[in-house]
Write a protein that holds these residues in place. Structure first.
Motif, PDB file in Angstrom:
ATOM      1  N   ALA A   1       4.276  10.181  -9.434  1.00  0.00           N
ATOM      2  CA  ALA A   1       3.675  10.397 -10.751  1.00  0.00           C
ATOM      3  C   ALA A   1       3.234  11.850 -10.904  1.00  0.00           C
ATOM      4  CB  ALA A   1       2.490   9.458 -10.962  1.00  0.00           C
ATOM      5  N   GLU A   2       2.757  12.442  -9.812  1.00  0.00           N
ATOM      6  CA  GLU A   2       2.338  13.841  -9.833  1.00  0.00           C
ATOM      7  C   GLU A   2       3.536  14.773  -9.805  1.00  0.00           C
ATOM      8  OE1 GLU A   2      -0.726  15.072 -10.175  1.00  0.00           O
ATOM      9  OE2 GLU A   2      -1.419  13.013 -10.471  1.00  0.00           O
ATOM     10  N   ARG A   3       4.572  14.426  -9.063  1.00  0.00           N
ATOM     11  CA  ARG A   3       5.743  15.299  -8.903  1.00  0.00           C
ATOM     12  C   ARG A   3       6.623  15.315 -10.134  1.00  0.00           C
ATOM     13  NH1 ARG A   3       8.807  13.761  -3.481  1.00  0.00           N
ATOM     14  NH2 ARG A   3      10.400  15.015  -4.544  1.00  0.00           N
TER      15      ARG A   3
ATOM     16  N   ILE B   1       0.846  -1.198   0.000  1.00  0.00           N
ATOM     17  CA  ILE B   1       0.000   0.000   0.000  1.00  0.00           C
ATOM     18  C   ILE B   1       0.876   1.241   0.000  1.00  0.00           C
ATOM     19  CG2 ILE B   1      -1.729   1.300   1.300  1.00  0.00           C
ATOM     20  CD1 ILE B   1      -2.728  -1.385   2.399  1.00  0.00           C
ATOM     21  N   GLU B   2       1.922   1.243   0.818  1.00  0.00           N
ATOM     22  CA  GLU B   2       2.831   2.384   0.878  1.00  0.00           C
ATOM     23  C   GLU B   2       3.546   2.582  -0.451  1.00  0.00           C
ATOM     24  OE1 GLU B   2       5.309   1.349   4.117  1.00  0.00           O
ATOM     25  OE2 GLU B   2       3.775   1.729   5.641  1.00  0.00           O
ATOM     26  N   ARG B   3       3.942   1.485  -1.095  1.00  0.00           N
ATOM     27  CA  ARG B   3       4.589   1.591  -2.400  1.00  0.00           C
ATOM     28  C   ARG B   3       3.639   2.212  -3.417  1.00  0.00           C
ATOM     29  NH1 ARG B   3       7.176  -4.532  -2.639  1.00  0.00           N
ATOM     30  NH2 ARG B   3       8.797  -4.231  -1.032  1.00  0.00           N
ATOM     31  N   LYS B   4       2.395   1.755  -3.401  1.00  0.00           N
ATOM     32  CA  LYS B   4       1.401   2.305  -4.324  1.00  0.00           C
ATOM     33  C   LYS B   4       1.222   3.798  -4.106  1.00  0.00           C
ATOM     34  CE  LYS B   4      -3.572   2.259  -5.301  1.00  0.00           C
ATOM     35  NZ  LYS B   4      -4.879   1.650  -4.949  1.00  0.00           N
ATOM     36  N   GLN B   5       1.066   4.212  -2.879  1.00  0.00           N
ATOM     37  CA  GLN B   5       0.865   5.628  -2.569  1.00  0.00           C
ATOM     38  C   GLN B   5       2.063   6.464  -2.987  1.00  0.00           C
ATOM     39  OE1 GLN B   5       0.020   5.255   1.623  1.00  0.00           O
ATOM     40  NE2 GLN B   5      -2.194   5.048   1.296  1.00  0.00           N
ATOM     41  N   ARG B   6       3.256   5.945  -2.744  1.00  0.00           N
ATOM     42  CA  ARG B   6       4.459   6.668  -3.137  1.00  0.00           C
ATOM     43  C   ARG B   6       4.551   6.788  -4.648  1.00  0.00           C
ATOM     44  NH1 ARG B   6       8.015  10.562  -1.514  1.00  0.00           N
ATOM     45  NH2 ARG B   6      10.102  10.184  -2.345  1.00  0.00           N
ATOM     46  N   ALA B   7       4.206   5.732  -5.371  1.00  0.00           N
ATOM     47  CA  ALA B   7       4.248   5.780  -6.832  1.00  0.00           C
ATOM     48  C   ALA B   7       3.282   6.830  -7.369  1.00  0.00           C
ATOM     49  CB  ALA B   7       3.918   4.406  -7.412  1.00  0.00           C
TER      50      ALA B   7
ATOM     51  N   PRO C   1       6.495  14.491 -13.980  1.00  0.00           N
ATOM     52  CA  PRO C   1       5.752  14.124 -15.194  1.00  0.00           C
ATOM     53  C   PRO C   1       6.538  13.209 -16.139  1.00  0.00           C
ATOM     54  CG  PRO C   1       5.495  16.466 -14.723  1.00  0.00           C
ATOM     55  CD  PRO C   1       6.553  15.954 -13.791  1.00  0.00           C
ATOM     56  N   PHE C   2       7.861  13.283 -16.096  1.00  0.00           N
ATOM     57  CA  PHE C   2       8.658  12.480 -17.026  1.00  0.00           C
ATOM     58  C   PHE C   2       8.619  10.988 -16.704  1.00  0.00           C
ATOM     59  CE2 PHE C   2      11.402  14.412 -13.808  1.00  0.00           C
ATOM     60  CZ  PHE C   2      12.027  13.310 -13.241  1.00  0.00           C
ATOM     61  N   VAL C   3       8.111  10.628 -15.517  1.00  0.00           N
ATOM     62  CA  VAL C   3       7.924   9.202 -15.195  1.00  0.00           C
ATOM     63  C   VAL C   3       6.486   8.930 -14.747  1.00  0.00           C
ATOM     64  CG1 VAL C   3      10.314   8.573 -14.677  1.00  0.00           C
ATOM     65  CG2 VAL C   3       8.883   9.620 -12.886  1.00  0.00           C
ATOM     66  N   ALA C   4       5.559   9.781 -15.158  1.00  0.00           N
ATOM     67  CA  ALA C   4       4.165   9.626 -14.719  1.00  0.00           C
ATOM     68  C   ALA C   4       3.589   8.282 -15.150  1.00  0.00           C
ATOM     69  CB  ALA C   4       3.314  10.773 -15.256  1.00  0.00           C
ATOM     70  N   ASP C   5       3.808   7.896 -16.392  1.00  0.00           N
ATOM     71  CA  ASP C   5       3.234   6.637 -16.883  1.00  0.00           C
ATOM     72  C   ASP C   5       3.805   5.415 -16.161  1.00  0.00           C
ATOM     73  OD1 ASP C   5       1.553   7.962 -18.581  1.00  0.00           O
ATOM     74  OD2 ASP C   5       2.802   7.694 -20.363  1.00  0.00           O
TER      75      ASP C   5
END
Length: 264
Positions: free
Chosen positions: A22-24, A12-18, A26-30
């Motif tokens: 993604a918001e911070r 869950i923590e990994r998901k939230q961090r990802a 943009p070059f790795v958002a996808d």
């Protein structure tokens, strides 16, 4: 909180961090959104494997039955169009058990197959360390994971809480996420110790807690996550954000010791 519940919370923590990264960035958002989807998909197989551990001989069948379908579904919902097409092709035409087996044995497979197998096997290896021991065999090399024999994905500088105390350098396994200590000023690939032959590549403006530790002797590198500069970082997730430095290292002729789950 039980040990299993605590470990599930890690996903869950990994998901939230990802999603945050993604918001911070943009070059790795996808890839970060795909990582978030994978972390969510990995929770259930981790829990099931921890509750009823498969034996090493049952690993492949367990992964194909309990983990791979969720990974494929996550990929279809958050992956790129090209990746989704490749996954569909593998689902209809591929021998899924062979894909998983070949990955665990270290046999050469396609990038799509490696992505699927790695994403599906990883939570099971995290849940059942005994399987990693079987995969490791007689490996005693300090450059490889002591739990499963896998190559290191990245390095971490740990937080000490003391300004003048140097944090420990730890490696994180690319297969089971186990961490182990490793000498700070030593190449993880060839054991080079001459500092002049180990350049550091970084993007301090955008990614102050990430850097590449390269080696001019063997031309290899890995990403280091500095928890002293970003205590909230989750190394296995934040490493994906190092893409600009990965590209710089590749342009300069270095080869990554182990690509991350996203393939870079």
């Amino acid at each position: 909180m039980t040990a299993v519940a605590e470990r599930v919370s890690v996903f869950i923590e990994r998901k939230q961090r990802a999603l945050e990264l993604a918001e911070r960035f943009p070059f790795v958002a996808d890839p970060m959104r795909l990582m978030a989807a994978l972390c969510e998909a990995q929770e259930t197989p981790y829990r099931r494997a921890a509750a009823r551990p498969p034996t090493p001989g049952d690993l492949v069948a367990f992964v194909v039955r309990e983990s791979l379908p969720a990974v494929m579904e996550a990929t279809m919902s958050a992956g790129t169009e090209l990746l989704r097409e490749s996954v569909l092709l593998r689902f209809h035409d591929g021998d899924l058990e062979t894909i998983v087996r070949d990955w665990t044995l270290g046999h050469p497979i396609s990038e799509t197959d490696a992505f699927l197998a790695r994403s599906a096997v990883a939570p099971v290896l995290e849940a059942v360390p005994a399987i990693g021991t079987a995969l490791r065999g007689e490996t005693t090399d300090e450059r490889r994971c002591p739990a499963c024999g896998g190559l290191p994905q990245l390095a971490v500088f740990t937080e000490t809480g003391e300004l003048l105390l140097t944090g420990q350098r730890r490696l994180v396994c690319s297969r089971c996420a186990t961490e182990w200590a490793y000498a700070r000023m030593t190449c993880v690939s060839c054991r080079e110790t001459e500092g002049v032959r180990m350049p550091i590549l970084a993007d301090e403006a955008r990614l102050p807690h990430l850097r590449v530790d390269a080696c001019d002797t063997c031309r290899s590198y890995l990403v280091t996550v500095d928890l002293r500069k970003e205590p909230r970082a989750i190394p296995i997730v934040d490493e994906i954000a190092a893409l600009p430095i990965d590209l710089l290292a590749t342009e300069r002729g270095y080869t990554k010791i182990s690509r991350n789950v996203m393939g870079f």
